[in-house]
Design an enzyme around this catalytic site. Sequence first.
Site, mmCIF file in Angstrom:
data_model
loop_
_atom_site.group_PDB
_atom_site.id
_atom_site.type_symbol
_atom_site.label_atom_id
_atom_site.label_comp_id
_atom_site.label_asym_id
_atom_site.label_seq_id
_atom_site.Cartn_x
_atom_site.Cartn_y
_atom_site.Cartn_z
ATOM 1 N N HIS A 125 -15.501 1.161 1.797
ATOM 2 C CA HIS A 125 -15.325 2.427 2.519
ATOM 3 C C HIS A 125 -16.401 3.442 2.194
ATOM 4 O O HIS A 125 -16.385 4.545 2.737
ATOM 5 C CB HIS A 125 -13.955 3.031 2.169
ATOM 6 C CG HIS A 125 -12.799 2.144 2.521
ATOM 7 N ND1 HIS A 125 -12.044 2.303 3.655
ATOM 8 C CD2 HIS A 125 -12.276 1.073 1.868
ATOM 9 C CE1 HIS A 125 -11.093 1.380 3.694
ATOM 10 N NE2 HIS A 125 -11.207 0.627 2.616
ATOM 11 N N SER B 50 0.804 -1.227 0.000
ATOM 12 C CA SER B 50 0.000 0.000 0.000
ATOM 13 C C SER B 50 0.830 1.268 0.000
ATOM 14 O O SER B 50 0.296 2.347 -0.290
ATOM 15 C CB SER B 50 -0.946 0.005 1.202
ATOM 16 O OG SER B 50 -1.968 -0.954 1.039
ATOM 17 N N ASP C 166 -11.439 -5.303 -1.492
ATOM 18 C CA ASP C 166 -10.806 -4.340 -0.607
ATOM 19 C C ASP C 166 -10.482 -5.033 0.711
ATOM 20 O O ASP C 166 -11.099 -6.028 1.074
ATOM 21 C CB ASP C 166 -11.745 -3.157 -0.356
ATOM 22 C CG ASP C 166 -11.033 -1.968 0.246
ATOM 23 O OD1 ASP C 166 -10.685 -1.048 -0.519
ATOM 24 O OD2 ASP C 166 -10.814 -1.955 1.475
ATOM 25 N N CYS D 249 -7.707 2.798 1.061
ATOM 26 C CA CYS D 249 -8.792 2.172 0.301
ATOM 27 C C CYS D 249 -8.248 1.537 -0.985
ATOM 28 O O CYS D 249 -7.768 2.227 -1.882
ATOM 29 C CB CYS D 249 -9.857 3.215 -0.035
ATOM 30 S SG CYS D 249 -11.192 2.585 -1.058
#
Length: 222
Positions: free
Chosen positions: A161, A118, A155, A174
């Site tokens: 989200h 991420s 996700d 996200c």
Amino acid sequence: LDMRVRTCRVRCTMAPGLRWRRCGPQVTAERVIAGDFDHNNPHAVRVFDPHLDQSPGLGRGASQNTHAGGGSVLVMNPNDGRLLAMANWPTFNPNVFQRAPADARRNRAIQDLYEPGSTFKIVTALAALKAGVITPTAAFDCPGSIKIGNHEFHDWKKGGHGVTDLFKAIRESCDVYFYKVGLDVGIDRIARMAHALGLGQMLGFRLSTESPGRIPDRQWNR
């Protein structure tokens, strides 16, 4: 990091005959990380001594706790990115390195290639902003998954989200938001931004066999 019992040694880079020699006092890891160390000595490198490391947070302990066959741990100064310490496991005695298996001689920290995870979302965001594909307040709905081709990518947050702009996407990491942005901005523009940020390049350590990493683009994918 648990620094209660961890210590490190100050060692010279490598003396003649491939033997290591002490060139400074033993210091605690807390002092190194706090900056209480002579950074002006160009011949000294700071490494954790595996024989002194008794805490579960570094090298050997990290690998054992995760049942991994090996691993690497880096300690960096978060203010300027300076590398303070590096440890690999399994390790070996450099004075008899010829007896060590190849897997132990590999410096996993600078030779192995890892998926950035991420953290790479920031690169995607910068590429999209520069290309004008998104604005910070442009929002997408995140239902919890997105279908790309024949595969559905989920996700990390089950249920998604909800409506998410860039600020929320970064704050909550996200996945669906960045899948959508990545598709819109395209792999080549993402790759150019990654290269502009210095990814895919050697850092210039005074250590051999450093790997530069790989930034894929359309040309690489052919």
